[in-house]
Scaffold this motif. Structure first.
Motif, short mmCIF file in Angstrom:
data_model
loop_
_atom_site.label_atom_id
_atom_site.label_comp_id
_atom_site.label_asym_id
_atom_site.label_seq_id
_atom_site.Cartn_x
_atom_site.Cartn_y
_atom_site.Cartn_z
N LEU A 232 0.40 18.60 -21.68
CA LEU A 232 1.00 18.56 -20.36
C LEU A 232 1.36 19.97 -19.93
O LEU A 232 1.89 20.75 -20.72
CB LEU A 232 2.28 17.72 -20.40
N PRO A 233 1.07 20.31 -18.67
CA PRO A 233 1.45 21.65 -18.21
C PRO A 233 2.95 21.73 -18.01
O PRO A 233 3.54 20.90 -17.33
CB PRO A 233 0.70 21.78 -16.88
N GLN B 154 4.62 8.45 -23.87
CA GLN B 154 4.17 9.41 -22.87
C GLN B 154 2.64 9.51 -22.89
O GLN B 154 1.98 8.65 -22.35
CB GLN B 154 4.84 10.77 -23.14
N PHE C 23 10.00 17.88 -24.66
CA PHE C 23 9.57 16.80 -23.76
C PHE C 23 10.66 16.44 -22.76
O PHE C 23 10.39 16.24 -21.58
CB PHE C 23 9.17 15.56 -24.57
N THR C 24 11.90 16.35 -23.26
CA THR C 24 13.00 16.03 -22.35
C THR C 24 13.11 17.10 -21.28
O THR C 24 13.23 16.79 -20.09
CB THR C 24 14.32 15.91 -23.14
N ILE D 212 6.58 10.49 -9.90
CA ILE D 212 7.47 10.00 -10.96
C ILE D 212 7.35 8.49 -11.01
O ILE D 212 7.38 7.82 -9.97
CB ILE D 212 8.94 10.34 -10.65
N PHE E 299 10.81 19.05 -20.24
CA PHE E 299 9.63 18.91 -19.37
C PHE E 299 9.85 17.81 -18.34
O PHE E 299 9.63 18.01 -17.13
CB PHE E 299 8.40 18.62 -20.24
N ILE E 300 10.28 16.65 -18.82
CA ILE E 300 10.44 15.51 -17.91
C ILE E 300 11.52 15.79 -16.87
O ILE E 300 11.30 15.64 -15.67
CB ILE E 300 10.77 14.24 -18.72
N ILE F 75 10.91 16.70 -29.12
CA ILE F 75 11.57 15.82 -28.16
C ILE F 75 12.41 16.64 -27.17
O ILE F 75 12.46 16.33 -25.97
CB ILE F 75 12.42 14.77 -28.90
N ARG G 258 2.45 15.29 -8.96
CA ARG G 258 3.88 15.25 -8.63
C ARG G 258 4.35 13.83 -8.29
O ARG G 258 4.90 13.56 -7.22
CB ARG G 258 4.19 16.23 -7.50
N SER H 23 12.09 19.26 -10.04
CA SER H 23 11.30 20.10 -9.14
C SER H 23 10.61 19.23 -8.08
O SER H 23 10.43 19.66 -6.95
CB SER H 23 10.31 20.95 -9.92
N ILE H 24 10.28 17.99 -8.44
CA ILE H 24 9.70 17.09 -7.44
C ILE H 24 10.76 16.77 -6.38
O ILE H 24 10.48 16.71 -5.19
CB ILE H 24 9.17 15.81 -8.10
N THR I 42 10.45 18.55 -14.41
CA THR I 42 9.45 18.11 -13.44
C THR I 42 10.07 17.19 -12.39
O THR I 42 9.81 17.32 -11.19
CB THR I 42 8.30 17.38 -14.15
N VAL I 43 10.93 16.25 -12.86
CA VAL I 43 11.58 15.36 -11.91
C VAL I 43 12.39 16.16 -10.90
O VAL I 43 12.28 15.96 -9.69
CB VAL I 43 12.50 14.36 -12.67
#
Lengths: 263, 300, 401
Positions: free
Chosen positions: B126-127, B121, B48-49, C36, B51-52, B45, C34, B58-59, B55-56
């Motif tokens: 997941l990369p 999920q 995963f946290t 969300i 990762f999430i 977990i 990309r 970096s977006i 990713t958020v």
């Protein structure tokens, strides 16, 4: 004819650097009630654990009479269950009943080492197994009657009142047909009434020829029951003798330091 | 020789990540005598946290350093929250139950969490975003020791030092050691044992989360099942070192990491997991007290 | 007043769970595109579930306090099942009714349903086998599936290489699994309970990994296919008949297993198992050989797993290592835990509930493993004795004059 049932020579037990038992000698004769007393932490329960194979003693020998022969067998290196098979059964200071089994089943467990039904016998229930099962039941019930628990036969062991649980421990040990019965503080936590009943029970068992070695703190009980008494302190035997001798022994009085031995 | 050094470093890297997870096992075992089977899932977990969150961020275009810090903190916070909650739900009510009850509860919790992440999920790999850049000064030795190996080793060392400080010198740490030695006595001298147990779960979970973050960015992918194998291996390491002993967990982890690295490097990579499992079985059979643990004496 | 306090607490719990599950339940990212996605509705679900769950729990907690105050009420509220179990006549009638239904079942339901029922019956036997080990003897075996795999692979391989038939291999598979049980049990059974659990888990995984990697022996991950279905004196069956045949084999298998396990439970050995579970040291002090007794339980459990392994290979005609993961062990364990450790009727019910429910409630099938995990935790916390607690046999004695 050798009358000894248990002979312990120079039993020593070390835990790391602590010497819990120091070269202890002890013997019990056929039909006797012998008491092992001493202040808390003197090593009494350790002694029981050593002779019943729960601990492996550092040094010393334990011999038990073998039925039908004059020679004794050494209990050294035997596992607890083998010791019981040889004829040494015990109760526990902190009650260790099989809580989720009925009172009767607790006693039936004691018969385990005196019976031999196997998996196949259990599945096919042949004649021998059925007869054996029947004899287990009858013997167990008789023992329960003897200790006065017959009204609880089908109760779960942990639902019994405290005093009854202690008696069930005795019953369970008796079911293994011991040559020598070891009782570890059988009266601990009992009220006076229960203690009197226990005393009666032990006397009754003894009158049937059962040899008994008991650890006990209740001096009234010890003095009235025992033929001989061994006194321990700091892992050593400091005295042995009849109740009268022990009562007057200065070393014992000193060990109990101010405790009223006559109580 | 290069190959040997490469294997050595990869073993140390593996080992230090196992150590981060193994510490959680050993601390919990030391304090409540439970094999926290769900600990691997806490680590998953955490990954995963991270990762999430990463990713958020970096977006949304955050700078790399901010992403690393925030993702790391988020992973630690949420993993700790899970660790704390799991203890309250699945273990605390069973504190006086027979020994196997909390273990079964822990196994159930582990299965539950795996499938919770799977359902919420995805079951796909997941990369994981590459959080650790390749440092320039590492270039000459990059074919042997990667930058992420270096970062992992340094981070783990720092985390270990902090943990040692907490356990040796802070109030919580002292209370933890006291509780581990004798819970009843600790209670009698006024230690709030429930709080200490919670604290143990929180610290252990945070460590696992850091491990999760590091390994995820090292390997580059995650899925819901990574906790199971990692958990078993970390547990192996904890047992190898002597469960309940904190230095033991670190030592055991390094030994396990190196063994795995050399065994897969020189023998065969097919049986990578078999080595760990066999090691686990062998230690438990022949030396259940581990390298640094104390043998238990039974009380009658 | 109390109610408002509890509501406030429930609200707090709900908020905590929203926070806790936020990253995993609410956010979903696609790292490649990309994108969300925020799934706020999930936060609402979590809140509702946490809120109600807390209230239900505190309701039961309060009721329990009240009930224990009045012990008689507990006895009255004991359910119908126990009264049937205690009444021999009712029990016989019920057993025959169930047997009758079992016999006519395949004639009224589709082949698919029959197949599903066969699977459920296999899990009943697996559960009863594991129940000997975990429920009666108290040995937490997390690698039970390894013995199942031994059975399945012994049939698959003996059939593939030597063309041996189902009925020949059935006892061999069981025996091989039992031997494996003894070989593994010998060194590990002296370990303490929780270590034993982990070692058996490790052993189960080792077996699976070996099957996966040792291609020459087991044909690796691609598995073995075209395994023969069971024959009946050389007759050839259509697919439909052979599914029905398999079903009847399992009905008989279940009956035989129940019969044997029931007899074991009240035998000298069965009592020794339970005593061992209750208190190892006292058990030894009563003259019971700890190691022999444990080994008997362990290898008997393995024996049943081996038998069902053979059945499994014959039923699916294809096996590969993926069928023998830790999750399989966990499913069987949750059957035992849900049903009630040591309780035969409980385990049977547990197997039917856990295997059939997800089959018939298709919508729920993806939540299957989630539920299994949840059930294990909930059972340990709220009802460790399982749905139907194990009841010990009672004896009547006539006073002899």
């Amino acid at each position: 004819m050798d009358n000894q049932i248990l002979k312990v020579n120079g039993l020593t037990m070390d835990f790391g650097g602590i010497r819990a038992l120091n070269s202890l000698d002890l013997d019990v004769n056929r039909g006797e009630i012998v008491a092992l007393i001493g202040p808390n932490g003197a090593g009494k329960t350790t002694f029981f654990n050593c002779i019943t194979g729960i601990y492996a003693p550092t040094e010393g020998e334990v011999y038990l009479a073998s039925p039908g022969s004059d020679t004794k067998v050494s209990l050294k290196g035997l596992k607890p269950n083998q010791v019981t098979e040889k004829g040494l059964a015990r109760t526990f200071q902190n009650i260790r009943l099989f809580a989720k089994m009925t009172v009767l089943e607790n006693v039936m467990i004691g018969r385990h080492c005196r019976t031999k039904a196997t998996v196949l016998g259990a599945v096919f229930r042949n004649r021998t197994t059925r007869d054996e099962e029947q004899s287990i039941l009858e013997t167990s019930y008789d023992i329960l009657e003897k200790v006065g628990l017959e009204q609880y036969v089908n109760e779960f062991a942990n639902n019994l009142p405290y005093g009854a649980q202690r008696r069930l421990e005795v019953a369970r040990a008796l079911a293994t047909e011991p040559l020598l019965l070891l009782l570890d503080e059988p009266a601990a936590g009992m009220n006076p009434q229960e203690t009197i009943e226990l005393e009666k029970l032990i006397k009754e068992i003894s009158s049937e020829g059962q040899s008994i070695l008991l650890i006990e703190h209740d001096m009234t009980l010890v003095m009235s029951l025992s033929d001989r008494i061994f006194v321990m302190d700091y892992g050593k035997k400091i005295a042995e003798g009849t109740p009268v001798e022990i009562r007057e022994n200065p070393a014992v009085i000193k060990a109990y330091l101010g405790e009223d031995v006559d109580a | 020789m290069d190959y040997f050094i490469e294997l050595l470093f990869s073993g140390l890297t593996r080992g230090s990540i196992y150590a981060l997870i193994a510490l959680g096992y050993t601390m919990v075992y030391g304090i409540i005598g439970l094999i926290n089977f769900a600990h691997g899932e806490i680590y998953m977990i955490g990954a995963f946290t991270a990762f999430i969150v990463a990713t958020v961020l970096s977006i949304y275009g955050f700078p790399l350093l901010a992403i690393i810090v925030i993702a790391g903190v988020a992973a630690a916070v949420w993993s700790s929250a899970y660790g704390y909650t799991i203890e309250k739900i699945a273990y605390k009510p069973l504190r006086h139950a027979p020994r196997l009850s909390p273990l079964i509860s822990a196994i159930g919790m582990s299965i539950f969490l795996q499938n919770y992440v799977l359902l919420a999920q995805t079951s796909d790999f997941l990369p994981f975003p590459e959080l650790i850049p390749d440092f320039e000064f590492m270039e000459p030795v990059a074919h042997i020791v990667g930058s992420s190996d270096l970062v992992i080793l340094i981070t783990t060392t720092v985390v270990m030092l902090i943990l040692t400080y907490i356990i040796k010198f802070t109030r919580v740490g002292k209370a933890m050691r006291a509780t581990a030695q004798d819970r009843t006595m600790a209670m009698l001298v006024g230690i709030n044992v429930n709080q200490i147990i919670s604290a143990t779960f929180i610290i252990g979970s945070a460590l696992a989360a850091i491990g999760g973050l590091l390994i995820a960015s090292h390997i580059g992918q995650i899925n819901f099942y990574i906790g199971f194998i990692a958990g078993i291996k970390a547990f192996t390491a904890a047992v190898l070192g002597g469960i309940g002993s904190i230095p033991g967990a670190v030592l055991g982890s390094l030994v396990l990491g190196l063994t795995e690295s050399f065994a897969t490097g020189y023998v065969s990579s097919d049986y990578e997991d078999v080595f760990a499992f066999s090691l686990l079985v062998l230690i438990l059979i022949f030396k259940p007290s581990g390298l640094l643990g104390k043998a238990e004496t039974k009380k009658v | 007043m109390l109610l408002i306090k509890e509501l406030k607490k429930a609200l707090g719990v709900a908020l905590w769970f929203i926070f806790l599950t936020f990253p995993i339940m609410v956010i979903k990212v696609d790292p490649i595109e990309r994108i969300i996605r925020y799934r706020w509705e999930n936060a609402a679900y979590v809140a509702i579930v946490a809120f109600t769950a807390y209230l239900v729990m505190s309701f039961f907690k309060m009721r329990k306090l009240r009930v224990t105050a009045d012990k008689k009420e507990v006895k009255k509220s004991q359910n119908v099942i126990y009264s049937i179990l205690n009444n021999k006549k009712q029990l016989t009638v019920l057993s025959f009714a169930i047997l009758a239904i079992a016999i006519i079942f395949p004639h009224f339901f589709s082949v698919y349903q029959t197949n599903v029922m066969t699977t459920a019956l296999m899990y009943v036997v697996l559960g009863l086998g594991l129940n000997i080990v975990v429920g009666m003897a108290g040995l937490l075996d997390l690698g039970f599936v390894a013995f199942y795999a031994v059975g399945a692979y012994s049939y698959a391989l003996l059939n593939y290489h030597f063309g041996l038939g189902f009925w020949v291999v059935l006892p061999i598979g069981g025996a091989l699994a039992a031997i494996f049980g003894i070989i593994l049990g010998f060194p590990v059974l002296r370990l303490r309970g929780d270590y034993l659990a982990i070692v058996t888990l490790g052993f189960g995984e080792i077996i699976r990994l070996i099957l996966e990697n040792w291609g020459e022996f087991s044909q690796g991950p691609s598995g073995i296919s075209n395994i023969s279905r069971p024959g009946f004196f050389g007759m050839d069956f259509s697919l439909e008949t052979s599914i029905m045949y398999m079903y009847y084999i399992m009905v008989i298998g279940v009956i035989v297993t129940i019969f044997i396990v029931n007899r074991l439970q009240d035998s000298r050995l069965g009592r020794a198992w339970i005593a061992l579970r209750e208190d190892e040291i006292a058990c030894q002090a009563m003259g019971i050989d700890k190691r022999k007794t444990k080994l008997a339980a362990f290898s008997l459990g393995a024996f049943w797993a081996g038998l069902i392994g053979v059945v499994f290979a014959a039923k699916t005609t294809f096996i590969n290592p993926a069928s023998f993961t830790f999750l399989e062990s966990a499913i069987i364990l949750s059957i035992v835990v849900l049903g009630g450790m040591g309780s035969i009727i409980g385990v049977i019910l547990g197997a039917f509930i856990l295997i059939l429910m997800p089959e018939y409630l298709r919508a729920l099938s993806e939540f299957r493993m989630l539920a299994f995990g949840g059930v294990m935790v909930a059972m340990m916390v709220f009802r460790p004795q399982g749905m139907i607690a194990n009841i010990r046999r009672t004896y009547k004695f006539e006073k002899q004059e």
